[in-house]
Design a protein around this motif. Structure first.
Motif, mmCIF file in Angstrom:
data_model
loop_
_atom_site.group_PDB
_atom_site.id
_atom_site.type_symbol
_atom_site.label_atom_id
_atom_site.label_comp_id
_atom_site.label_asym_id
_atom_site.label_seq_id
_atom_site.Cartn_x
_atom_site.Cartn_y
_atom_site.Cartn_z
ATOM 1 N N GLN A 141 0.931 -1.188 -0.074
ATOM 2 C CA GLN A 141 0.015 -0.119 -0.038
ATOM 3 C C GLN A 141 0.692 1.048 0.094
ATOM 4 O OE1 GLN A 141 -3.081 0.876 -0.309
ATOM 5 N NE2 GLN A 141 -2.620 3.011 0.168
ATOM 6 N N GLY A 142 0.543 2.233 -0.905
ATOM 7 C CA GLY A 142 1.155 3.380 -0.828
ATOM 8 C C GLY A 142 2.504 3.256 -1.832
ATOM 9 N N ARG A 173 -1.958 -0.853 -4.010
ATOM 10 C CA ARG A 173 -3.343 -1.404 -3.697
ATOM 11 C C ARG A 173 -4.129 -2.230 -4.900
ATOM 12 N NH1 ARG A 173 -4.888 4.057 -4.154
ATOM 13 N NH2 ARG A 173 -6.577 4.373 -5.964
ATOM 14 N N GLY A 256 3.844 6.750 -1.312
ATOM 15 C CA GLY A 256 2.602 7.930 -1.321
ATOM 16 C C GLY A 256 2.236 8.648 -2.433
ATOM 17 N N TYR A 262 -1.191 6.411 0.755
ATOM 18 C CA TYR A 262 -0.134 6.549 1.591
ATOM 19 C C TYR A 262 0.077 5.065 2.229
ATOM 20 C CZ TYR A 262 -0.496 11.230 0.258
ATOM 21 O OH TYR A 262 -0.452 12.304 -0.596
ATOM 22 N N ASP A 264 0.673 2.032 5.040
ATOM 23 C CA ASP A 264 -0.358 1.791 6.266
ATOM 24 C C ASP A 264 0.496 0.748 7.100
ATOM 25 O OD1 ASP A 264 -1.022 -0.175 5.074
ATOM 26 O OD2 ASP A 264 -2.935 0.344 4.498
ATOM 27 N N GLY A 265 -0.221 0.485 8.357
ATOM 28 C CA GLY A 265 0.527 -0.689 9.000
ATOM 29 C C GLY A 265 0.733 -1.687 8.162
ATOM 30 N N SER A 266 0.280 -2.170 6.928
ATOM 31 C CA SER A 266 0.392 -3.271 6.286
ATOM 32 C C SER A 266 1.630 -3.292 5.347
ATOM 33 C CB SER A 266 -0.845 -3.738 5.268
ATOM 34 O OG SER A 266 -0.815 -2.755 4.453
ATOM 35 N N THR A 267 2.250 -1.966 4.946
ATOM 36 C CA THR A 267 3.219 -1.736 4.215
ATOM 37 C C THR A 267 4.594 -2.177 4.819
ATOM 38 O OG1 THR A 267 2.176 0.130 3.361
ATOM 39 C CG2 THR A 267 4.325 0.012 2.593
#
Length: 420
Positions: A141-142, A173, A256, A262, A264-267
């Motif tokens: 993500q991002g 994503r 981002g 941007y 997130d915690g999964s990146t």
């Protein structure tokens, strides 16, 4: 590589085959569309340097900074080997890192990430040809990897007037989807003309080849050798085509931005883009044939007759025909530098800038409309570039007076022409 990409939809119009007036009275499936004539390599980087070797600055330079790059991106681009370096296994590695160095200030404050953006603006530009790279993209993500091009007149006319060709873009994503886009005046940002392809596995799982074949009035995108998108001036809704001058290449990994969102915690960081090679081939004008000097007659393979202006009367709207070959001005055609085909001071023209099967081919005052551009390729097809259809003798008529129209290029003899 610009933001949002809420893309202008391009309808793929599927032609319904009817009883063909071409091709020996037998219904034939259209042949593959006319493609660019590609020559030998003009530039390449195979990235075969030892591990730890910096980027070869005779080929690539760096953009530096953290100003958001017009898209509210979060990375600071550096020239450090921590962000761009050879891995010793035949790859350039561009690495996006979670980083917070005190001396790197971004548009939103102290930078959170570093990455690299390489470009050939100072080392190599080219108009037309094949631009291809074999890349294993990053993921998450991002994360926003790209292989793309900008016009070499960026410094004088700015963006989007200089033009932009995005060969490969992916946003984290949408891990399985590739985007290919152009931007220009009137079709930039969220209005860029975009095509996409979605495959069955994340693009980041493996190396893939990303390519465009670019010639006057045509750009075609490929993933692993398979076409998925093409454009020509007729797709721009009357906006200006800005892809007839040299461009330079860019490789980068953004973090981002308005389009990808941007991290997130999964990146997970670091994220790496591996580039096996970048190769550029030249464009061979006119299908490899030397451009004609002066005037030439255009003789049909099926009839042995030549393209002719009826009664040598160059009135606007004159319906072009075939006639016994002669030395009159009515058959003296010139292939002009702007892609038009001219005789008696006027241009070969598809009626009303039409692109459909059956559009009459007439003589009209030269007006700068891209619809008036044609090329005679190595196979003997006289192709209208806006429609990607061939000049064809209606009803396969071999006789004097047989009229011309556009039709799908199917390789029939009544679509074959030679200069003499």
């Amino acid at each position: 590589m610009v933001w949002t990409r809420t893309r202008r939809a391009l309808a793929l119009i599927t032609a319904t085959l009817t009883v063909a007036s071409t091709a020996a009275l037998v219904l034939a499936a259209p042949a593959a569309p006319a493609t660019a004539a590609i020559g030998g390599l003009t530039w390449q980087d195979e990235f075969n340097e030892p591990a730890g070797t910096p980027v070869n600055q005779s080929r690539w330079r760096f953009d530096i900074g953290g100003g958001g790059w017009g898209n509210n991106e979060r990375q600071y681009y550096t020239s450090s080997t921590s962000n761009a370096v050879h891995d010793g296994q035949g790859n350039l590695v561009i690495t996006a890192r979670r980083d917070n160095p005190a001396n790197y200030q971004c548009h939103y404050g102290r930078c959170e990430y570093t990455s690299a953006r390489l470009l050939t603006a100072a080392t190599f530009t080219q108009a037309y040809g094949r631009f291809e790279a074999r890349i294993k993209i990053p993921r998450g993500q991002g994360i926003w990897p790209a292989f793309w091009m900008l016009g070499n007149d960026m410094g004088s006319v700015g963006w989007p007037a200089a033009g932009e060709i995005d060969i490969m873009e992916n946003i984290g994503r949408e891990p399985n989807t590739l985007y290919g886009t152009v931007h220009g005046p009137g079709y930039s940002g969220g209005e860029g003309i975009t095509g996409s392809r979605t495959i069955g596995a994340p693009l980041a799982d493996a190396f893939h080849t990303y390519r465009v074949d670019w010639q006057p009035n045509s750009i075609i995108w490929y993933l692993d050798g398979v076409e998925y998108h093409r454009i020509d001036p007729s797709r721009l809704g009357g906006d200006r085509w800005v892809f007839d001058h040299p461009f330079f290449m860019i490789l980068n990994v953004a973090v981002g931005g308005n389009w990808p969102g941007y991290p997130d915690g999964s990146t997970q960081f670091p994220q790496q883009m591996l580039v096996d090679y970048v190769r550029v081939s030249g464009y061979v004008p006119d299908g490899g044939n030397p451009p004609p000097s002066g005037t030439t007659r255009l003789r049909g393979a099926h009839s042995g007759r030549c393209i002719d202006i009826p009664s040598a009367n160059p009135v606007d709207g004159a319906k072009l025909q075939i006639w016994d070959c002669n030395t009159t001005a009515a058959q003296a055609w010139t292939f002009a530098a702007d892609g038009t085909v001219r005789a008696m001071g006027k241009c070969m023209d598809p009626a009303w800038a039409g692109t459909a099967n059956g559009t009459e081919v007439n003589l009209v005052s030269c007006n700068g409309n891209p619809a008036q551009r044609f090329t005679l390729n190595a196979a003997g097809d006289l192709v209208n570039l806006s429609s990607n259809r061939c000049v064809d003798v209606r009803d396969v008529n071999p006789n004097n007076g047989g009229k011309l129209h556009l039709w799908d290029c199917i390789g029939a003899s009544n679509q074959k022409w030679s200069r003499f």
